[in-house]
Design a protein around this motif. Sequence first.
Motif, PDB file in Angstrom:
ATOM      1  N   LYS A 105       0.819  -0.949  -0.048  1.00  0.00           N
ATOM      2  CA  LYS A 105       0.016  -0.207  -0.042  1.00  0.00           C
ATOM      3  C   LYS A 105       0.693   1.272  -0.095  1.00  0.00           C
ATOM      4  N   GLY A 106       0.493   2.032  -0.671  1.00  0.00           N
ATOM      5  CA  GLY A 106       1.247   3.545  -1.100  1.00  0.00           C
ATOM      6  C   GLY A 106       1.238   4.165   0.410  1.00  0.00           C
ATOM      7  N   SER A 107       0.186   4.227   1.086  1.00  0.00           N
ATOM      8  CA  SER A 107       0.064   4.893   2.308  1.00  0.00           C
ATOM      9  C   SER A 107      -0.884   4.341   3.095  1.00  0.00           C
ATOM     10  N   PHE A 108      -1.312   4.688   4.138  1.00  0.00           N
ATOM     11  CA  PHE A 108      -2.345   4.427   5.135  1.00  0.00           C
ATOM     12  C   PHE A 108      -3.389   5.205   5.043  1.00  0.00           C
ATOM     13  N   ALA A 109      -3.365   6.367   5.136  1.00  0.00           N
ATOM     14  CA  ALA A 109      -4.735   7.119   4.853  1.00  0.00           C
ATOM     15  C   ALA A 109      -4.465   8.472   4.064  1.00  0.00           C
ATOM     16  N   SER A 110      -3.185   8.569   3.457  1.00  0.00           N
ATOM     17  CA  SER A 110      -3.094   9.624   2.388  1.00  0.00           C
ATOM     18  C   SER A 110      -3.209   9.310   1.091  1.00  0.00           C
ATOM     19  N   PRO A 111      -3.926  10.259  -0.043  1.00  0.00           N
ATOM     20  CA  PRO A 111      -3.702  10.054  -1.281  1.00  0.00           C
ATOM     21  C   PRO A 111      -2.235   9.863  -1.921  1.00  0.00           C
TER      22      PRO A 111
ATOM     23  N   GLY B  14      -0.297 -12.982   6.265  1.00  0.00           N
ATOM     24  CA  GLY B  14       0.187 -12.607   5.440  1.00  0.00           C
ATOM     25  C   GLY B  14       0.822 -11.180   5.751  1.00  0.00           C
ATOM     26  N   THR B  15       1.657 -10.506   4.864  1.00  0.00           N
ATOM     27  CA  THR B  15       2.332  -9.344   5.074  1.00  0.00           C
ATOM     28  C   THR B  15       1.842  -8.319   4.456  1.00  0.00           C
ATOM     29  N   LEU B  16       1.686  -7.233   5.176  1.00  0.00           N
ATOM     30  CA  LEU B  16       1.231  -5.927   4.443  1.00  0.00           C
ATOM     31  C   LEU B  16       2.390  -4.660   4.604  1.00  0.00           C
ATOM     32  N   LEU B  17       2.910  -4.278   3.376  1.00  0.00           N
ATOM     33  CA  LEU B  17       4.018  -3.132   3.543  1.00  0.00           C
ATOM     34  C   LEU B  17       3.306  -1.905   3.160  1.00  0.00           C
TER      35      LEU B  17
ATOM     36  N   PRO C  33       4.215   0.867 -10.825  1.00  0.00           N
ATOM     37  CA  PRO C  33       5.639   0.551 -10.859  1.00  0.00           C
ATOM     38  C   PRO C  33       5.981   0.332  -9.393  1.00  0.00           C
ATOM     39  N   LYS C  34       6.588  -0.523  -8.725  1.00  0.00           N
ATOM     40  CA  LYS C  34       7.379  -0.678  -7.480  1.00  0.00           C
ATOM     41  C   LYS C  34       8.258   0.627  -7.201  1.00  0.00           C
ATOM     42  N   LYS C  35       7.607   1.438  -6.131  1.00  0.00           N
ATOM     43  CA  LYS C  35       8.519   2.258  -5.653  1.00  0.00           C
ATOM     44  C   LYS C  35       8.360   2.689  -4.261  1.00  0.00           C
ATOM     45  N   THR C  36       9.305   3.253  -3.604  1.00  0.00           N
ATOM     46  CA  THR C  36       9.319   3.443  -1.975  1.00  0.00           C
ATOM     47  C   THR C  36       8.911   4.686  -1.974  1.00  0.00           C
TER      48      THR C  36
ATOM     49  N   GLU D 264      15.839   2.253   1.810  1.00  0.00           N
ATOM     50  CA  GLU D 264      16.024   3.310   0.791  1.00  0.00           C
ATOM     51  C   GLU D 264      16.019   4.824   1.301  1.00  0.00           C
ATOM     52  N   GLY D 265      16.184   4.974   2.478  1.00  0.00           N
ATOM     53  CA  GLY D 265      16.120   6.165   3.105  1.00  0.00           C
ATOM     54  C   GLY D 265      14.912   6.817   3.513  1.00  0.00           C
TER      55      GLY D 265
END
Length: 261
Positions: free
Chosen positions: A81-87, A134-137, A144-147, A197-198
């Motif tokens: 998930k890109g975020s918990f609560a933010s767009p 399972g694991t949620l990150l 695309p995969k991005k931190t 990755e910082g």
Amino acid sequence: MADTRYLVNVPIGCLVKCVSGEVGRVKEAYAETGWNPLGIRVVLEDGTVCRAQEVIEPIKPVELELKEKINSPESDMLEFKGSFASPLESKEKIMNECKIKNDEQYDAWFKRKSPELMHAVMKTIAAFANTDGGTLLIGIADKPKKTLGLQADYDNLKVDDDRFLIQIKSRFKHFFGDELWTTVLNLISELKIYTYEGKEICRIDVTPSKTTAIPVKHFKSKLDEFYIRHSNSSELVPSARQFYEVHWRQHDMKYLSTNLT
């Protein structure tokens, strides 16, 4: 100083010092036969290409396992998930597109929008619990995969890393109800912030519920919904009765509510 002839294996993620003086964590290492007097050629996380001269800090097993998960595709036991609560869009872009004039209006907009995004996280936790775990990150965008990190959540929720974890736990009661939220909390084997990755990301490991079916409340209707993991998604079971007759019976679970519709 370590003899570069013996650096025949530089694990991804370890901290190295390069011949040219750079220090950083290894993102990629080139396979070479034998040893090279200049050191193994590596790419650091900041993109620097250099020759590794010395391993300063080996990667820890838990960090290696985390990196392997991040570099894996989503599956029945892994979700990003890109975020918990933010767009995912920036605050400035949202204010411009939605014609939001000031921070007060943005905060009101965020308060209306965030429950939907939180629900996406909570339904994933419920789906893992109702299936095989399972694991949620959180803080990692997929395709695309991005931190992305957690800074947007920190800013919008007005929290630091510790209070961010508290915020997640406090939402369990809202989405799982008074009877089940502690059950869900006990199914969480890990809820922790890591640096990758910082940037900071959040890892949530969910164990499967062996005895109790876990419904999650819809962010608008507040009605119970049942989710299970199928392939790389959390799928909604159309009704509690269907969940009971097919999936729940198969896992010999109990459901605390009597409202089977």
